[in-house]
Design a protein around this motif. Structure first.
Motif, PDB file in Angstrom:
ATOM      1  N   GLU A   1      46.972  36.597  34.144  1.00 48.24           N
ATOM      2  CA  GLU A   1      46.109  36.596  32.966  1.00 48.24           C
ATOM      3  C   GLU A   1      46.080  38.014  32.385  1.00 48.24           C
TER       4      GLU A   1
ATOM      5  N   ASN B   1      49.880  33.208  31.645  1.00 50.35           N
ATOM      6  CA  ASN B   1      48.875  32.865  30.659  1.00 50.35           C
ATOM      7  C   ASN B   1      48.802  33.902  29.554  1.00 50.35           C
TER       8      ASN B   1
ATOM      9  N   SER C   1      42.473  36.870  44.478  1.00 49.43           N
ATOM     10  CA  SER C   1      42.140  37.221  43.099  1.00 49.43           C
ATOM     11  C   SER C   1      42.137  38.737  42.972  1.00 49.43           C
TER      12      SER C   1
ATOM     13  N   THR D   1      49.299  32.987  39.161  1.00 45.43           N
ATOM     14  CA  THR D   1      48.749  32.933  37.816  1.00 45.43           C
ATOM     15  C   THR D   1      48.521  34.347  37.312  1.00 45.43           C
TER      16      THR D   1
ATOM     17  N   THR E   1      44.642  39.452  37.114  1.00 46.18           N
ATOM     18  CA  THR E   1      44.024  39.572  35.796  1.00 46.18           C
ATOM     19  C   THR E   1      43.983  41.024  35.353  1.00 46.18           C
TER      20      THR E   1
ATOM     21  N   THR F   1      45.848  34.944  41.844  1.00 41.56           N
ATOM     22  CA  THR F   1      45.635  35.159  40.417  1.00 41.56           C
ATOM     23  C   THR F   1      45.480  36.642  40.147  1.00 41.56           C
TER      24      THR F   1
END
Length: 630
Positions: free
Chosen positions: A524, A572, A433, A522, A501, A499
């Motif tokens: 974001e 996303n 992350s 992923t 972000t 992920t």
């Protein structure tokens, strides 16, 4: 047993400790303040003895009675002892002539058992719940300063013999203030602490080093070890370890009672790590300190369970070409806040199977929370003095390497500068992350953010009943066989997942696995510019052994359609992917406001199972996906 505080006012008064006379075995020559042991003779000392000269001929032996150890100090420096055999545990004072303030200390034996071996510890200062144990300590090796049952202040300890420890604290609360320890010569086992500068052992131990200066040079001559539930706090200190010379007949092994060098299969070399955290529920915290190993590793977590390694406002790394900053194995929790890492090979090696690693900022709230959780004992003034900093990693090879499962979080403005891929995943389940809200940045020199490959660790080989590091990695040939039972379009628990972000990324992502494991990405509120694809990987050389260990993990990628190595991408809300080269995916999910685009002046095209398909926000595509730019 009678104990009292010991005042050591200076080097000249170290001999103020009571030294009773000793008796000599028949045949040994003693003359005034001299002892002479002839060839073939054995001299057994019954009590601590001071002389001006000790002479031992080749083949002569000087020893203590059963249940006791014998240590030699000359002018306050422990010296003379060498291991009697490679892989053994016993030491012996070597033949030679020793002159000066010569003290032979007979101390009660301190036996420490680790797995199949029992190590006969000797140490300058032994502390237990009752305070300093004079009967187990070699106090003539403790020079200057003041020693009490609660603390030692401004003392120095020097050793040039093998397998001599500086301070051993067993189930006690103790503080070392301004301690200087210098150890030269080999240790024997850094899983037990045999030959370490400082060991904190036992669940009742709270050991604080404040203003320590520790330097060692020797095989497994570790600076600080926390074991078996101990809570060791190191602050305002400098630790530096340098490699020694391995015995000529040493056989490199992964059997921990005998291991004296790093397994080369980690892509490393070296024979001493600066620290080790072992056992059950042990804690080691490094605050405002400098911790460097030459190679191998600076801050190690090795075996055990419930271990917590914490680094705040510190400078950590390697002075040599190869090495790691931290190591995380089992269910260890490793936290690095507001620190700088200058490492040879990796910031952290994550060995799993449930390790949790966090690199972030040393915020006031975070440090205060750690003070409570870890029982650090920091005062309000000390807490206020910690600067709020982000963490910066500079690595000569990779950022992070997974050869076991684990969780890795980067936030708080952490900056990772690495010559090669930021994340090297050797076929493991990961949960990475990266939160860029605070300015976190990933800067891989080779332009690869995440590289997935098969595990290239050949493992040890059993030879004559021993597990030796003689394995050879051989590059697989031929195409991988399709596993019809593995779904390359889905996200599985055991996949390599990451992920990102609130971050701007520039770099490539490659899944070079041959067996069933997907790369699941992923994004974001993030942008990414690069290639994201399944690939065929190849090492620079076809076979890798101990002589070419540095080739491990280094591969080239050829983008190609997935076989058992799916690439699952989720863009996303607020995310965009700028495609810079042909990318082979197996699943692409676009949020309603997500975009896939080409660099300026080019166009992007998607085919699904060979059919050109429009890229439409709010749509999920699965199958054999090819994204090209032209």
């Amino acid at each position: 047993m009678t104990r009292r505080s010991v005042l050591i006012a200076g080097t000249a008064t170290a001999g103020a400790v009571l030294l009773p006379a000793a008796s000599a075995t028949a045949g040994t020559k003693t003359s005034g303040k001299r002892i002479s042991v002839g060839s073939g003779e054995t001299y057994e000392l019954s009590a601590t003895t001071r002389v001006s000269e000790l002479s031992i001929a080749e083949g002569g032996t000087i020893a203590a009675p059963d249940g006791y150890s014998l240590s030699l100090t000359v002018d306050g420096t422990e010296t003379g002892q060498l291991l009697t055999e490679t892989g053994g545990t016993a030491t012996l004072i070597q033949a030679g002539t020793y002159r000066g303030d010569v003290v032979l200390t007979v101390a009660e034996a301190t036996a420490v058992t680790y797995e199949t071996l029992t190590f006969p510890f000797r140490q300058a200062l032994y502390v237990d719940a009752a305070g300093v144990d004079r009967d187990k300590s070699v106090l003539t090796a403790v020079r200057g300063g003041k020693v009490t049952d609660a603390a030692a202040r401004n003392v120095s300890i020097t050793s040039t013999g093998e397998c001599f420890d500086g301070v051993f604290v067993q189930d006690a609360t103790y503080t070392l203030n301004g301690t200087a320890i210098s150890l030269t010569g080999n240790g024997r086992c850094d899983f037990a602490g045999y030959g370490a500068a400082v060991v904190g052992d036992g669940a009742a131990t709270k050991l604080v080093l404040d203003g320590a200066r520790i330097g060692t040079k020797g095989v497994v001559r570790t600076a600080v070890i926390a074991n078996d539930g101990a809570n060791v706090v190191v602050k305002n200190s400098v630790l530096h370890t340098r490699n020694g010379v391995l015995p000529a007949d040493y056989q490199a092994t992964v059997e921990t009672p005998y291991m004296q060098s790093v397994p080369w299969m980690l892509g490393l070399d070296g024979n001493v790590r600066a620290t080790n955290l072992i056992g059950k529920s042990s804690k080691a915290t490094y605050l405002n300190s400098t911790v460097f190993s030459e190679t191998w590793g600076a801050l190690s977590v090795e075996g055990g369970s419930g271990l917590k390694l914490t680094v705040v406002d510190s400078h950590v790394g390697n002075t040599g070409e190869y090495g790691y900053g931290t190591y995380a194995i089992g269910d260890a929790v490793v936290r690095v806040l507001g620190s700088r890492f200058d490492v040879g090979s990796y910031a952290t090696i994550i060995a799993g199977p449930a390790a949790v690693v966090h690199y972030g900022a040393s915020t006031r709230a975070a440090v205060a929370a750690l003070n409570t959780e870890l029982d650090l004992g920091l005062s309000a003034a000390e807490l206020k003095a910690f600067p709020v900093r982000n963490t910066v990693v500079n690595s000569g090879h990779f950022g992070y390497m997974f050869f076991g499962a684990g969780t890795l979080t980067l936030d708080g403005g952490t900056v990772i500068n690495s010559e090669r891929a930021t994340f090297l995943n050797k076929g493991q389940q990961t949960a990475i992350s990266v939160d860029g809200a605070g300015g976190t940045r990933l800067n891989p020199g080779d332009g690869i953010i995440l590289q997935m490959i098969e595990l290239d660790d050949p493992g040890p080989v059993r030879v004559d009943g021993k597990m030796l590091n003689t394995g050879v990695y051989t590059e697989p040939t031929g195409d991988p066989a399709k596993d019809a039972t593995f779904d390359v379009t889905a996200a599985h628990t055991a996949d390599g997942a990451a992920t990102f972000t609130s971050i701007k990324l520039k770099g490539d992502f490659y899944n070079g696995m041959r067996k069933g494991k997907n790369m699941v990405l992923t994004f974001e509120e993030s942008t990414v510019e690069g290639v994201i694809t399944a690939s065929r990987t190849k090492h620079r050389v076809d076979t890798i052994d101990a002589s070419t260990f540095y080739e491990l993990g280094i591969v080239t990628n050829t983008a190609q359609a997935a076989v058992n190595n799916g690439v699952v991408v989720r863009l996303n809300s607020g995310s965009a992917w700028t495609v810079t080269g042909t990318s082979y995916l197996t699943s692409l999910a676009l949020a309603a406001d997500a975009t896939v685009k080409a660099p300026r002046g080019k166009t992007v095209t998607l085919t699904v199972d060979g059919v050109q398909t429009a890229l439409t926000p709010g749509t999920t595509y699965t199958g054999a996906l090819t994204v090209t730019v032209a």
